[in-house]
Design a protein around this motif. Sequence first.
Motif, mmCIF file in Angstrom:
data_model
loop_
_atom_site.group_PDB
_atom_site.id
_atom_site.type_symbol
_atom_site.label_atom_id
_atom_site.label_comp_id
_atom_site.label_asym_id
_atom_site.label_seq_id
_atom_site.Cartn_x
_atom_site.Cartn_y
_atom_site.Cartn_z
ATOM 1 N N LEU A 122 -10.060 33.212 -58.167
ATOM 2 C CA LEU A 122 -10.488 31.823 -58.295
ATOM 3 C C LEU A 122 -11.760 31.555 -57.503
ATOM 4 O O LEU A 122 -12.565 30.713 -57.885
ATOM 5 C CB LEU A 122 -9.367 30.877 -57.864
ATOM 6 C CG LEU A 122 -8.121 30.891 -58.745
ATOM 7 C CD1 LEU A 122 -7.089 29.911 -58.218
ATOM 8 C CD2 LEU A 122 -8.452 30.577 -60.177
ATOM 9 N N GLY A 123 -11.960 32.276 -56.399
ATOM 10 C CA GLY A 123 -13.214 32.152 -55.651
ATOM 11 C C GLY A 123 -14.402 32.579 -56.501
ATOM 12 O O GLY A 123 -15.461 31.950 -56.474
ATOM 13 N N ARG A 124 -14.230 33.656 -57.267
ATOM 14 C CA ARG A 124 -15.302 34.109 -58.165
ATOM 15 C C ARG A 124 -15.584 33.074 -59.247
ATOM 16 O O ARG A 124 -16.739 32.797 -59.565
ATOM 17 C CB ARG A 124 -14.917 35.421 -58.829
ATOM 18 C CG ARG A 124 -14.883 36.592 -57.920
ATOM 19 C CD ARG A 124 -14.520 37.837 -58.685
ATOM 20 N NE ARG A 124 -14.268 38.949 -57.803
ATOM 21 C CZ ARG A 124 -13.764 40.095 -58.192
ATOM 22 N NH1 ARG A 124 -13.470 40.288 -59.473
ATOM 23 N NH2 ARG A 124 -13.554 41.063 -57.325
ATOM 24 N N VAL A 125 -14.527 32.516 -59.808
ATOM 25 C CA VAL A 125 -14.707 31.520 -60.867
ATOM 26 C C VAL A 125 -15.421 30.296 -60.310
ATOM 27 O O VAL A 125 -16.336 29.758 -60.932
ATOM 28 C CB VAL A 125 -13.343 31.139 -61.492
ATOM 29 C CG1 VAL A 125 -13.483 29.963 -62.422
ATOM 30 C CG2 VAL A 125 -12.753 32.334 -62.219
ATOM 31 N N ARG A 126 -15.015 29.854 -59.123
ATOM 32 C CA ARG A 126 -15.702 28.699 -58.507
ATOM 33 C C ARG A 126 -17.172 29.015 -58.254
ATOM 34 O O ARG A 126 -18.032 28.162 -58.445
ATOM 35 C CB ARG A 126 -15.006 28.332 -57.198
ATOM 36 C CG ARG A 126 -13.678 27.683 -57.389
ATOM 37 C CD ARG A 126 -13.098 27.210 -56.054
ATOM 38 N NE ARG A 126 -11.717 26.851 -56.215
ATOM 39 C CZ ARG A 126 -10.700 27.413 -55.587
ATOM 40 N NH1 ARG A 126 -10.921 28.377 -54.713
ATOM 41 N NH2 ARG A 126 -9.469 27.032 -55.806
ATOM 42 N N LYS A 127 -17.455 30.239 -57.805
ATOM 43 C CA LYS A 127 -18.838 30.633 -57.552
ATOM 44 C C LYS A 127 -19.634 30.648 -58.850
ATOM 45 O O LYS A 127 -20.771 30.184 -58.894
ATOM 46 C CB LYS A 127 -18.863 32.008 -56.885
ATOM 47 C CG LYS A 127 -20.245 32.454 -56.486
ATOM 48 C CD LYS A 127 -20.215 33.786 -55.783
ATOM 49 C CE LYS A 127 -21.630 34.233 -55.451
ATOM 50 N NZ LYS A 127 -21.662 35.565 -54.865
ATOM 51 N N TRP A 128 -19.030 31.164 -59.935
ATOM 52 C CA TRP A 128 -19.714 31.175 -61.230
ATOM 53 C C TRP A 128 -20.001 29.758 -61.702
ATOM 54 O O TRP A 128 -21.077 29.472 -62.214
ATOM 55 C CB TRP A 128 -18.894 31.901 -62.264
ATOM 56 C CG TRP A 128 -18.786 33.383 -62.071
ATOM 57 C CD1 TRP A 128 -19.605 34.200 -61.352
ATOM 58 C CD2 TRP A 128 -17.771 34.217 -62.616
ATOM 59 N NE1 TRP A 128 -19.170 35.488 -61.405
ATOM 60 C CE2 TRP A 128 -18.045 35.543 -62.176
ATOM 61 C CE3 TRP A 128 -16.670 34.003 -63.416
ATOM 62 C CZ2 TRP A 128 -17.258 36.621 -62.524
ATOM 63 C CZ3 TRP A 128 -15.888 35.084 -63.767
ATOM 64 C CH2 TRP A 128 -16.170 36.375 -63.330
ATOM 65 N N ILE A 129 -19.035 28.874 -61.550
ATOM 66 C CA ILE A 129 -19.232 27.477 -61.965
ATOM 67 C C ILE A 129 -20.315 26.825 -61.118
ATOM 68 O O ILE A 129 -21.181 26.111 -61.645
ATOM 69 C CB ILE A 129 -17.900 26.695 -61.879
ATOM 70 C CG1 ILE A 129 -16.929 27.212 -62.939
ATOM 71 C CG2 ILE A 129 -18.131 25.204 -62.044
ATOM 72 C CD1 ILE A 129 -15.538 26.632 -62.814
ATOM 73 N N PHE A 130 -20.281 27.082 -59.822
ATOM 74 C CA PHE A 130 -21.302 26.515 -58.941
ATOM 75 C C PHE A 130 -22.683 27.036 -59.305
ATOM 76 O O PHE A 130 -23.653 26.267 -59.360
ATOM 77 C CB PHE A 130 -20.966 26.839 -57.475
ATOM 78 C CG PHE A 130 -21.949 26.305 -56.496
ATOM 79 C CD1 PHE A 130 -22.020 24.931 -56.239
ATOM 80 C CD2 PHE A 130 -22.817 27.147 -55.818
ATOM 81 C CE1 PHE A 130 -22.925 24.440 -55.330
ATOM 82 C CE2 PHE A 130 -23.731 26.657 -54.912
ATOM 83 C CZ PHE A 130 -23.786 25.303 -54.662
ATOM 84 N N ASP A 131 -22.804 28.340 -59.567
ATOM 85 C CA ASP A 131 -24.094 28.907 -59.958
ATOM 86 C C ASP A 131 -24.557 28.353 -61.304
ATOM 87 O O ASP A 131 -25.756 28.064 -61.483
ATOM 88 C CB ASP A 131 -24.009 30.438 -60.031
ATOM 89 C CG ASP A 131 -23.860 31.080 -58.661
ATOM 90 O OD1 ASP A 131 -24.181 30.405 -57.653
ATOM 91 O OD2 ASP A 131 -23.417 32.256 -58.606
ATOM 92 N N LYS A 134 -25.783 24.903 -60.773
ATOM 93 C CA LYS A 134 -27.051 24.959 -60.040
ATOM 94 C C LYS A 134 -28.198 25.300 -60.986
ATOM 95 O O LYS A 134 -29.257 24.702 -60.921
ATOM 96 C CB LYS A 134 -26.916 26.022 -58.954
ATOM 97 C CG LYS A 134 -27.981 26.001 -57.908
ATOM 98 C CD LYS A 134 -27.616 27.036 -56.856
ATOM 99 C CE LYS A 134 -28.585 27.026 -55.721
ATOM 100 N NZ LYS A 134 -28.280 28.071 -54.731
ATOM 101 N N GLN A 135 -27.953 26.242 -61.915
ATOM 102 C CA GLN A 135 -28.983 26.608 -62.890
ATOM 103 C C GLN A 135 -29.218 25.470 -63.880
ATOM 104 O O GLN A 135 -30.347 25.240 -64.314
ATOM 105 C CB GLN A 135 -28.577 27.871 -63.649
ATOM 106 C CG GLN A 135 -28.619 29.117 -62.833
ATOM 107 C CD GLN A 135 -28.076 30.314 -63.603
ATOM 108 O OE1 GLN A 135 -27.627 30.170 -64.742
ATOM 109 N NE2 GLN A 135 -28.120 31.492 -62.988
ATOM 110 N N LYS A 136 -28.175 24.765 -64.211
ATOM 111 C CA LYS A 136 -28.284 23.660 -65.163
ATOM 112 C C LYS A 136 -29.112 22.526 -64.587
ATOM 113 O O LYS A 136 -29.886 21.885 -65.293
ATOM 114 C CB LYS A 136 -26.863 23.183 -65.512
ATOM 115 C CG LYS A 136 -26.809 22.218 -66.640
ATOM 116 C CD LYS A 136 -25.346 21.886 -66.933
ATOM 117 C CE LYS A 136 -25.215 20.830 -67.986
ATOM 118 N NZ LYS A 136 -23.838 20.462 -68.239
ATOM 119 N N LEU A 137 -28.956 22.276 -63.278
ATOM 120 C CA LEU A 137 -29.696 21.197 -62.643
ATOM 121 C C LEU A 137 -31.144 21.576 -62.376
ATOM 122 O O LEU A 137 -32.000 20.721 -62.227
ATOM 123 C CB LEU A 137 -29.009 20.780 -61.336
ATOM 124 C CG LEU A 137 -27.644 20.106 -61.486
ATOM 125 C CD1 LEU A 137 -27.034 19.889 -60.118
ATOM 126 C CD2 LEU A 137 -27.777 18.799 -62.222
#
Length: 138
Positions: A122-131, A134-137
Amino acid sequence: MNCLFLYLHRPPPPLPDLCLSGDVVNEIAGFICSRINALLSTSKDIALGKDTRMFFRVAAYLCVLSVVGGFTDFLTLGYTSLLVILTIPALYEKYEDDIDRYILMGCRELQQLCVKFDAEYLGRVRKWIFDFEKQKLS
């Protein structure tokens, strides 16, 4: 022979008059009505999507019931359920300390597994979502 004749032709015993008062009937009807209304309210919330957790619980129970029903017929399932309902409480009462100890050990292991799963996956998934956000913004 005379005794048998007298025994077979004796008058029936008196039966007591059985009747329910109106207050008892109204109280029972009110209780049943309130339970049915609560069930319908919960069903409405599930159908409208207001309580998704309950929806998934109901769906899971129906899936389990479907799988178990596919393995056996209704009569066998009823007999087995009755047997389990009557024996499990007696066995738990007899071996309560041992069962509680094993359940606590299982809960601790499950908590450790959940922490490990959360940290690894779940830490990896959260990191992927955060990245991704971040790229979307950017």
